[in-house]
Design a protein around this motif. Structure first.
Motif, short mmCIF file in Angstrom:
data_model
loop_
_atom_site.label_atom_id
_atom_site.label_comp_id
_atom_site.label_asym_id
_atom_site.label_seq_id
_atom_site.Cartn_x
_atom_site.Cartn_y
_atom_site.Cartn_z
N ASP A 80 2.62 46.26 36.33
CA ASP A 80 1.27 46.91 36.87
C ASP A 80 0.85 45.61 37.46
OD1 ASP A 80 1.39 49.53 36.38
OD2 ASP A 80 0.55 49.26 34.47
N GLY A 81 0.59 44.42 36.63
CA GLY A 81 0.07 43.22 37.09
C GLY A 81 0.91 42.13 36.45
N THR A 89 -0.50 45.23 41.07
CA THR A 89 -1.56 44.39 41.65
C THR A 89 -0.96 42.96 41.61
OG1 THR A 89 -3.06 45.98 40.40
CG2 THR A 89 -3.71 43.68 40.97
N LEU A 90 -0.90 42.17 42.61
CA LEU A 90 -0.68 40.98 42.96
C LEU A 90 -1.72 40.18 43.57
CD1 LEU A 90 1.89 39.51 42.16
CD2 LEU A 90 2.99 40.03 44.49
N ARG A 91 -2.22 39.17 42.85
CA ARG A 91 -3.33 38.57 43.33
C ARG A 91 -2.76 37.02 43.80
NH1 ARG A 91 -6.72 37.90 38.37
NH2 ARG A 91 -4.55 37.77 37.43
N GLU A 92 -3.55 36.38 44.49
CA GLU A 92 -3.03 34.85 45.01
C GLU A 92 -2.63 34.07 43.73
OE1 GLU A 92 -6.13 33.88 47.68
OE2 GLU A 92 -5.28 34.79 49.36
N SER A 93 -3.36 34.04 43.02
CA SER A 93 -3.35 33.38 41.68
C SER A 93 -1.99 33.41 40.87
CB SER A 93 -4.45 33.20 40.61
OG SER A 93 -4.59 34.48 40.32
N ASP A 94 -1.81 34.91 41.14
CA ASP A 94 -0.52 35.33 40.30
C ASP A 94 0.60 34.82 40.78
OD1 ASP A 94 -2.09 37.15 38.80
OD2 ASP A 94 -1.68 38.49 40.29
N SER A 124 17.07 32.20 46.93
CA SER A 124 15.90 31.88 48.11
C SER A 124 14.72 32.69 47.51
CB SER A 124 16.23 32.79 49.48
OG SER A 124 17.44 32.23 50.00
N PHE A 125 13.37 32.26 48.16
CA PHE A 125 12.28 32.67 47.58
C PHE A 125 11.42 33.89 48.39
CE2 PHE A 125 7.46 31.54 46.95
CZ PHE A 125 7.44 31.87 45.71
N THR A 126 11.24 34.94 47.67
CA THR A 126 10.64 36.11 48.59
C THR A 126 9.20 36.19 47.93
OG1 THR A 126 12.91 37.24 48.91
CG2 THR A 126 10.80 38.52 48.86
N VAL A 127 8.25 36.21 48.89
CA VAL A 127 6.64 36.51 48.21
C VAL A 127 5.97 37.26 49.54
CG1 VAL A 127 5.83 34.30 49.24
CG2 VAL A 127 4.82 35.37 47.28
N PRO A 128 5.16 38.14 49.23
CA PRO A 128 4.25 38.78 50.27
C PRO A 128 3.69 37.70 51.10
CG PRO A 128 3.84 39.92 48.38
CD PRO A 128 4.85 38.59 48.10
N SER A 129 3.73 37.81 52.49
CA SER A 129 3.43 36.94 53.37
C SER A 129 1.87 36.63 53.32
CB SER A 129 3.42 37.35 55.05
OG SER A 129 2.73 38.72 55.01
N GLY A 130 1.06 37.39 52.97
CA GLY A 130 -0.24 36.99 52.88
C GLY A 130 -0.96 36.37 51.64
N LEU A 131 0.28 35.84 50.70
CA LEU A 131 0.30 35.37 49.48
C LEU A 131 0.82 33.76 49.35
CD1 LEU A 131 0.56 38.16 46.97
CD2 LEU A 131 -1.54 37.21 47.72
N GLY A 170 0.42 30.61 51.49
CA GLY A 170 -0.25 29.37 51.99
C GLY A 170 -1.23 28.99 50.92
N ASP A 171 -2.49 29.15 51.37
CA ASP A 171 -3.44 28.44 50.51
C ASP A 171 -3.56 28.54 48.99
OD1 ASP A 171 -4.55 27.64 52.88
OD2 ASP A 171 -5.99 29.23 53.20
N PRO A 172 -3.34 29.71 48.38
CA PRO A 172 -3.38 29.78 47.01
C PRO A 172 -2.50 28.65 46.06
CG PRO A 172 -2.11 31.68 47.52
CD PRO A 172 -2.72 31.07 48.94
N LEU A 173 -1.45 28.25 46.70
CA LEU A 173 -0.55 27.25 45.93
C LEU A 173 -1.40 25.83 46.27
CD1 LEU A 173 2.95 28.56 46.67
CD2 LEU A 173 1.40 28.84 44.71
N THR A 174 -1.91 25.68 47.26
CA THR A 174 -2.45 24.34 47.49
C THR A 174 -3.67 24.38 46.77
OG1 THR A 174 -3.45 25.09 49.55
CG2 THR A 174 -1.31 24.15 49.91
N ARG A 175 -4.34 25.36 46.60
CA ARG A 175 -5.69 25.10 45.82
C ARG A 175 -5.59 24.95 44.44
NH1 ARG A 175 -8.15 30.67 47.34
NH2 ARG A 175 -6.55 30.87 48.61
#
Length: 198
Positions: free
Chosen positions: A45-46, A71-76, A110-117, A119-124
């Motif tokens: 679920d999360g 549910t997959l948030r940027e911080s996840d 290889s690394f798969t991740v939803p496109s919207g998640l 960039g920025d969350p990892l740099t923050r």
């Protein structure tokens, strides 16, 4: 494709597991197994403490894991990658056309991740970057390879695109993971993104 990727589906909800099993069976490049998988497909679920604990356990056992979460948030993203996930998908995005390639990419490292998640969350969250004895710097070749890994390309595709041999690409990734003391390609990509290197 010469060989089918062996995938094991695990989910707390038996109905969800059966549904994802059926979807995986519909993918011609996958074979559903109950043991010795190439990739563990973890459906949740999360991304909570129990999921992260299981990810760490599977990673320590040498398993490649594709995490599919409702549910997959940027911080996840960072937490899951640091715990050992080789890729992430939202459950709403899972269909046979996406599932097969995502599992194959995870199996290939290889690394798969939803496109919207991505960039920025990892740099923050730079404060979470593990400290290593070597400075986190990249050569032009290393940066090019990590950028393509972050975009989900497989080793053979990277080699073809950059006009390198597969062995060279594998060596570049090995050098980075060894120098940075990270677990795998996905962890290297996360660290590079987090530190603004790619």
């Amino acid at each position: 494709m010469d060989e089918r990727t062996r995938v094991q589906v695990i989910a707390a909800d038996p109905a969800v597991r059966v549904g994802v099993d059926d979807m995986a069976r519909a993918c011609p490049e996958l074979t559903v197994v109950v043991d010795r998988p190439d990739v563990v497909l973890m459906v949740t679920d999360g991304v909570g403490d129990a999921v992260l604990l299981l990810l760490r356990s599977l990673s320590r056992a040498g398993r490649r894991v594709l995490l599919v979460a409702e549910t997959l948030r940027e911080s996840d993203v960072v937490e899951a990658v640091e715990a050992g996930a080789g890729g992430l998908l939202r459950r709403s995005e899972v269909c046979p056309d996406r599932l097969g390639p995502a599992v194959r990419a995870t199996a290939d490292g290889s690394f798969t991740v939803p496109s919207g998640l991505l960039g920025d969350p990892l740099t923050r969250v730079a404060d979470r970057a593990p400290e290593g004895p070597a400075a986190r710097q990249l050569t032009k070749r290393e940066r090019a390879v990590l950028l393509m890994l972050a975009d989900g390309y497989e080793t053979q595709e990277i080699a073809r695109s950059l006009a390198y041999s597969v062995r060279t690409v594998t060596g570049i990734v090995h050098t980075i993971t060894h120098r940075w003391q990270v677990r795998n390609r996905a962890h290297a990509v996360a660290c590079a993104l987090r530190e603004g290197l790619i």
